[in-house]
Design a protein around this motif. Sequence first.
Motif, PDB file in Angstrom:
ATOM      1  N   ALA A   1      38.715  37.629  30.175  1.00  0.00           N
ATOM      2  CA  ALA A   1      37.640  38.276  30.930  1.00  0.00           C
ATOM      3  C   ALA A   1      37.857  38.133  32.435  1.00  0.00           C
TER       4      ALA A   1
ATOM      5  N   ASN B   1      36.309  32.484  27.882  1.00  0.00           N
ATOM      6  CA  ASN B   1      37.094  33.651  27.482  1.00  0.00           C
ATOM      7  C   ASN B   1      38.031  34.032  28.636  1.00  0.00           C
TER       8      ASN B   1
ATOM      9  N   ILE C   1      32.203  32.038  32.253  1.00  0.00           N
ATOM     10  CA  ILE C   1      32.722  32.912  31.196  1.00  0.00           C
ATOM     11  C   ILE C   1      34.241  32.837  31.172  1.00  0.00           C
TER      12      ILE C   1
ATOM     13  N   LEU D   1      30.366  34.185  36.062  1.00  0.00           N
ATOM     14  CA  LEU D   1      31.684  34.726  35.718  1.00  0.00           C
ATOM     15  C   LEU D   1      32.731  33.625  35.606  1.00  0.00           C
TER      16      LEU D   1
END
Length: 56
Positions: free
Chosen positions: A31, A28, A24, A21
């Motif tokens: 997110a 992004n 990510i 996470l």
Amino acid sequence: MFSLKFFVTLGCIFLAGAAILRGIGFINPPAMYVFKPSSLLILANISFVLAILAKK
């Protein structure tokens, strides 16, 4: 009921999920507002503490 191996494995899965996470989040950033890696780190720490308690 639950074994030491179960709690350690669960903690490692939570740590890997937090790392994914976090990665990510670099790609992004919006997110990060939906899923926060810090909550998975808290669950991983709880799992490791339960593993210590299960050992005793």
